[in-house]
Design an enzyme around this catalytic site. Sequence first.
Site, PDB file in Angstrom:
ATOM      1  N   HIS A 157       0.840  -1.202   0.000  1.00  0.00           N
ATOM      2  CA  HIS A 157       0.000   0.000   0.000  1.00  0.00           C
ATOM      3  C   HIS A 157       0.871   1.246   0.000  1.00  0.00           C
ATOM      4  O   HIS A 157       1.737   1.413   0.873  1.00  0.00           O
ATOM      5  CB  HIS A 157      -0.942  -0.019   1.202  1.00  0.00           C
ATOM      6  CG  HIS A 157      -2.014  -1.066   1.070  1.00  0.00           C
ATOM      7  ND1 HIS A 157      -2.494  -1.802   2.131  1.00  0.00           N
ATOM      8  CD2 HIS A 157      -2.696  -1.497  -0.035  1.00  0.00           C
ATOM      9  CE1 HIS A 157      -3.431  -2.641   1.686  1.00  0.00           C
ATOM     10  NE2 HIS A 157      -3.567  -2.474   0.385  1.00  0.00           N
ATOM     11  N   GLU A 160       1.824   3.551   3.044  1.00  0.00           N
ATOM     12  CA  GLU A 160       2.321   2.886   4.248  1.00  0.00           C
ATOM     13  C   GLU A 160       3.855   2.862   4.246  1.00  0.00           C
ATOM     14  O   GLU A 160       4.503   1.811   4.277  1.00  0.00           O
ATOM     15  CB  GLU A 160       1.681   1.494   4.349  1.00  0.00           C
ATOM     16  CG  GLU A 160       0.162   1.623   4.455  1.00  0.00           C
ATOM     17  CD  GLU A 160      -0.615   0.311   4.395  1.00  0.00           C
ATOM     18  OE1 GLU A 160       0.009  -0.758   4.494  1.00  0.00           O
ATOM     19  OE2 GLU A 160      -1.851   0.371   4.249  1.00  0.00           O
ATOM     20  N   HIS A 286       2.514  -4.033   6.827  1.00  0.00           N
ATOM     21  CA  HIS A 286       1.599  -2.941   6.483  1.00  0.00           C
ATOM     22  C   HIS A 286       1.602  -1.958   7.649  1.00  0.00           C
ATOM     23  O   HIS A 286       2.209  -2.205   8.685  1.00  0.00           O
ATOM     24  CB  HIS A 286       0.167  -3.468   6.299  1.00  0.00           C
ATOM     25  CG  HIS A 286      -0.070  -4.193   5.008  1.00  0.00           C
ATOM     26  ND1 HIS A 286      -0.832  -3.674   3.991  1.00  0.00           N
ATOM     27  CD2 HIS A 286       0.351  -5.411   4.560  1.00  0.00           C
ATOM     28  CE1 HIS A 286      -0.875  -4.536   2.978  1.00  0.00           C
ATOM     29  NE2 HIS A 286      -0.165  -5.601   3.296  1.00  0.00           N
ATOM     30  N   GLU A 356       0.421  -5.090  11.076  1.00  0.00           N
ATOM     31  CA  GLU A 356      -0.007  -3.693  10.928  1.00  0.00           C
ATOM     32  C   GLU A 356       0.798  -2.930  11.968  1.00  0.00           C
ATOM     33  O   GLU A 356       0.510  -2.998  13.164  1.00  0.00           O
ATOM     34  CB  GLU A 356      -1.504  -3.541  11.191  1.00  0.00           C
ATOM     35  CG  GLU A 356      -2.402  -4.305  10.242  1.00  0.00           C
ATOM     36  CD  GLU A 356      -2.606  -3.606   8.893  1.00  0.00           C
ATOM     37  OE1 GLU A 356      -2.029  -2.519   8.681  1.00  0.00           O
ATOM     38  OE2 GLU A 356      -3.332  -4.162   8.069  1.00  0.00           O
TER      39      GLU A 356
HETATM   40  O1  0X9 Z   1      -7.101  -4.135   4.354  1.00  0.00           O
HETATM   41  C1  0X9 Z   1      -5.928  -4.518   4.207  1.00  0.00           C
HETATM   42  O2  0X9 Z   1      -5.447  -4.802   3.117  1.00  0.00           O
HETATM   43  C2  0X9 Z   1      -5.014  -4.594   5.431  1.00  0.00           C
HETATM   44  N1  0X9 Z   1      -5.127  -3.407   6.228  1.00  0.00           N
HETATM   45  S1  0X9 Z   1      -4.537  -1.985   5.663  1.00  0.00           S
HETATM   46  O3  0X9 Z   1      -4.951  -0.936   6.585  1.00  0.00           O
HETATM   47  N2  0X9 Z   1      -2.957  -2.019   5.693  1.00  0.00           N
HETATM   48  O4  0X9 Z   1      -5.002  -1.781   4.340  1.00  0.00           O
HETATM   49  C3  0X9 Z   1      -5.440  -5.758   6.290  1.00  0.00           C
HETATM   50  C4  0X9 Z   1      -5.593  -7.051   5.591  1.00  0.00           C
HETATM   51  C5  0X9 Z   1      -6.168  -8.071   6.510  1.00  0.00           C
HETATM   52  N3  0X9 Z   1      -6.773  -9.078   5.768  1.00  0.00           N
HETATM   53  C6  0X9 Z   1      -8.123  -9.312   5.758  1.00  0.00           C
HETATM   54  N4  0X9 Z   1      -8.937  -8.735   6.579  1.00  0.00           N
HETATM   55  N5  0X9 Z   1      -8.505 -10.149   4.825  1.00  0.00           N
HETATM   56 ZN    ZN Z   2      -1.836  -1.927   4.004  1.00  0.00          ZN
END
Ligand code: 0X9
Ligand code: ZN
Length: 405
Positions: A157, A160, A286, A356
Amino acid sequence: MRKFILITAMAVLAFLPLRQAESVDSTQYWMKISAADKFQRSLVADTGVAIEAIADDYVTAVGNLEELKHLRERGLKVDVSFPLTAKMNFPPQDQEFHDYGELTAELRSLESRYPNLVKVFSIGKTVENRDIWAMRISGDLAHADQLPGIIFMAGHHAREHLSVETPLRIWMNLLERYANGDERVRRLIDGRDIHFIPAVNPDGLEYDIEGGRYHMWRKNRRLNADGTYGIDLNRNYGYKWGTGGASASPGSETFRGPTPFSEPETQAVKNHIEAHQNITVLLSFHTFSKLILYPWGWSYDGVENARDKAVHETMAKKMAEWNGYTPQQSSELYVSSGDTNDWSYGEYKMISFTFELDPASMWNGGFYPGAGVIPEVVNKNTEPVLYLLEYADNPYRVLEADPVF
Ligand code: 0X9
Ligand code: ZN
């Protein structure tokens, strides 16, 4: 001042006619959406907004006006919302972050300083034709394929930046410790085949800082058919792709792309991992929220294999002792499909984690906490990295050391 902007934005948005939400407007907004549990959060994620932080009874998310409309149609209360049009300059202390050119130079410098330990190469080109760099680290590079493998990734991302900086500096430090004779580090680097892809989405990373200001960009820089930009690379992996929490709309923050692995960036990761079947463990960095996540993300169910479930839980819990993050299954956050971990575990049975990193919330800096946080975040995440290296030969060993069933 910030409060004033917030209140003004709230007022503006409160009076936005719904008609306007129907027109094509790619402006993204911060939204505060009431959502008390993972089911409500999944409902939110399913509209296509990107959930960025979670509190007890609400989430903060980034999305466009069409998604705002869908949220309201689903009866979800959107309390606060303001456009991401603020033009921020790089605070002076943020110069310490590596941009793509500096990252490339840093990797090359590590390779020339540690020629017996480090090899840097491109695993493919991005949409904008940048090289996606991989760094391979091992005390026995010539026979590394025969050693237990582990892969670290970062920068899926764009905004990030701390996710790129943290593992990069961890590896800079560990290589230095190796050179200084640190016994444990030498043993681990000598006995492992370590892969590190520090910036999966360099086009996005560069775009996010273009012009000396932050753009709050998330996706890659693909020009979509409808004129919008970007695919969410963490929705583009091919396991259970498109099953929920990943938008089919190109303008969405979580646009999954037209097909699984439609993007050269995810394709490059796929090719690289397919070519290295000795890799047993994967960690994707992330930001933000201070979490340690593991599969599944596409389903509320845990992984079906009890031992695999126990390994993920045991390792996540252990790593949390060092970095203080919260260990949990990804879908405890919200259900979303096509992420890295679901694919790497689902397809290859790699033990797979997402960190995260800091900060805890957008009120502590969100994606842009400033370079001041780097040393602390690097420090507390070094031991988890060493722990994963330690157990990459056979992650199931953690069940013997710390049995959970
Ligand atoms: O949404 C995402 O891709 C990740 N969080 S972020 O804030 N860095 O964008 C988390 C991914 C976790 N995976 C699932 N919930 N499937
Ligand atoms: Zn992310």
